[in-house]
Scaffold this motif. Sequence first.
Motif, PDB file in Angstrom:
ATOM      1  N   HIS A 171       1.096  -1.104   0.036  1.00 14.22           N
ATOM      2  CA  HIS A 171      -0.011  -0.021  -0.006  1.00 14.22           C
ATOM      3  C   HIS A 171       0.916   1.225   0.010  1.00 14.22           C
ATOM      4  O   HIS A 171       2.109   1.156   0.165  1.00 14.22           O
ATOM      5  N   SER A 173       0.744   3.472   2.206  1.00 20.98           N
ATOM      6  CA  SER A 173       0.987   4.230   3.696  1.00 20.98           C
ATOM      7  C   SER A 173       2.380   4.230   4.138  1.00 20.98           C
ATOM      8  O   SER A 173       2.535   5.017   4.923  1.00 20.98           O
ATOM      9  N   GLN A 176       3.688   7.358   4.611  1.00 21.80           N
ATOM     10  CA  GLN A 176       3.637   8.386   5.745  1.00 21.80           C
ATOM     11  C   GLN A 176       4.524   8.266   6.673  1.00 21.80           C
ATOM     12  O   GLN A 176       5.165   9.215   7.189  1.00 21.80           O
ATOM     13  N   ARG A 197       0.197  -6.451  -4.835  1.00 23.62           N
ATOM     14  CA  ARG A 197      -0.346  -7.677  -3.840  1.00 23.62           C
ATOM     15  C   ARG A 197      -0.388  -8.699  -4.825  1.00 23.62           C
ATOM     16  O   ARG A 197      -0.764  -8.909  -5.869  1.00 23.62           O
ATOM     17  N   PHE A 251      -8.434  -0.961  10.528  1.00 28.48           N
ATOM     18  CA  PHE A 251      -7.084  -0.828  10.037  1.00 28.48           C
ATOM     19  C   PHE A 251      -6.263  -0.598  11.172  1.00 28.48           C
ATOM     20  O   PHE A 251      -6.370  -0.050  11.981  1.00 28.48           O
ATOM     21  N   PHE A 253      -3.293   0.872  11.484  1.00 29.85           N
ATOM     22  CA  PHE A 253      -2.757   2.108  11.565  1.00 29.85           C
ATOM     23  C   PHE A 253      -3.912   3.328  12.104  1.00 29.85           C
ATOM     24  O   PHE A 253      -3.172   4.290  12.199  1.00 29.85           O
ATOM     25  N   GLY A 284     -10.489   3.701   2.409  1.00 30.74           N
ATOM     26  CA  GLY A 284     -10.386   3.664   3.825  1.00 30.74           C
ATOM     27  C   GLY A 284      -9.809   4.744   4.521  1.00 30.74           C
ATOM     28  O   GLY A 284      -8.769   5.391   3.704  1.00 30.74           O
ATOM     29  N   CYS A 285     -10.185   4.795   5.779  1.00 30.66           N
ATOM     30  CA  CYS A 285      -9.491   5.983   6.330  1.00 30.66           C
ATOM     31  C   CYS A 285      -9.596   5.764   8.085  1.00 30.66           C
ATOM     32  O   CYS A 285     -10.276   4.912   8.649  1.00 30.66           O
ATOM     33  N   GLY A 286      -9.170   6.903   8.617  1.00 30.64           N
ATOM     34  CA  GLY A 286      -9.385   7.030   9.990  1.00 30.64           C
ATOM     35  C   GLY A 286      -8.489   7.701  10.741  1.00 30.64           C
ATOM     36  O   GLY A 286      -7.708   8.640  10.065  1.00 30.64           O
ATOM     37  N   ALA A 307      -5.968   9.970   8.267  1.00 28.65           N
ATOM     38  CA  ALA A 307      -5.196   9.380   6.785  1.00 28.65           C
ATOM     39  C   ALA A 307      -6.289   8.832   6.128  1.00 28.65           C
ATOM     40  O   ALA A 307      -7.323   8.349   6.840  1.00 28.65           O
ATOM     41  N   GLY A 309      -6.571   6.024   2.562  1.00 29.68           N
ATOM     42  CA  GLY A 309      -5.966   5.341   1.131  1.00 29.68           C
ATOM     43  C   GLY A 309      -7.189   5.272   0.291  1.00 29.68           C
ATOM     44  O   GLY A 309      -8.247   4.592   0.536  1.00 29.68           O
TER      45      GLY A 309
END
Length: 355
Positions: A171, A173, A176, A197, A251, A253, A284-286, A307, A309
């Motif tokens: 990914h 990520s 970051q 992947r 997730f 993270f 996806g986020c959070g 963050a 993605g």
Amino acid sequence: MSDIKKIKDEFLLRLKKNLDLNQVNQIKTELFGKTGLISSQFKQLGKLAEDERKKFASDLNLVKNELEDLITTKINDIETKEINKKLEKEKIDITLPERPFIQGKIHPVSQVIDEISSIFSEIGFSVEEGPDVENEYNNFTALNTPDNHPARDMHDTFYLDDAKELLLRTHTSPVQIRTMLNNKPPFKIIAPGRTYRSDSDQTHTPMFHQVEGLHIDKKINMGHLKGCLNYFIKEFFEVDKIKMRFRPSHFPFTEPSAEVDIGYEIKDGKIVIGEGDKWLEVLGCGMVHPNVLKNVKVNPDEFQGYAFGIGIDRLAMLKYGINDLRAFFDCDYRWLNHFGFDPIDVPTNYRGLSR
Ligand code: DAH
């Protein structure tokens, strides 16, 4: 006849002939060299009586100038002739037909990356990049991903060594982590790029594209995340209103984590984004997990943030009505000609993102 007149007549005659550069230079030396005829005449000046001297000097100067001028003209003529001869020989043959001119097209994925970068730059995000070959730490450990997490499995991840220390990033990520390790907060970045992947079917390819987003500052909360994504989706799909929902997810993270769906409907066989009662998952986020911040030496009591993605290929398919993901990577020139973009038509927020 005086010596001066004799010299003049003789050399005017000689200079009239067809001479080459060497011959003219030879004459020049004969006349004006240290022991040349004209130079020697000047040396006689001192021996003459005063009344003769004036006339002699004036006659001599006249002849000197005349011969000098003639020699200079002659040299120039010869040189010009030589250049012309050369030009004649080295002429370029412009009668050849031009080669066929084929203009390339911008791939929809590149176009969408440009569109995304333009949209986020408008609200203060800068663009970061990271390498496709990552280490295990940046891709998993620093992102709070436990040792037994299924994403670490060989079935999912392409490892590049037996020790499982190097891999193709799964990914975006890890960008970051790289950004936060190398800089001081606040952070406000997006990071588009390739991801990998071990997966292949109609909707999955082993290589695909993501864009990561990260915003860390003092007092950043989920409201900011929602506002940012709402703005992005509206700009990207070029609609005024968007139906959007946050679905709880997980997730490692982020905490809390969410997946974001957008509303759509099918009208006349075409997908219309923004309205309707159907839902499409787009990202996806959070809120960034405190453990992640600790891993990059950022104090979670002082700095927080969100963050996200996003799958770029999916967005491109939705926006431009492309229904097979694999076509993106088939390198079929006809497909690219149909779905590609004009290289000069760079997306900007002002001139329009897409046409
Ligand atoms: N890295 C996640 C994935 O590939 C996507 C993602 C989810 C990125 C949540 C984030 C995030 O930054 O906060 O599935």
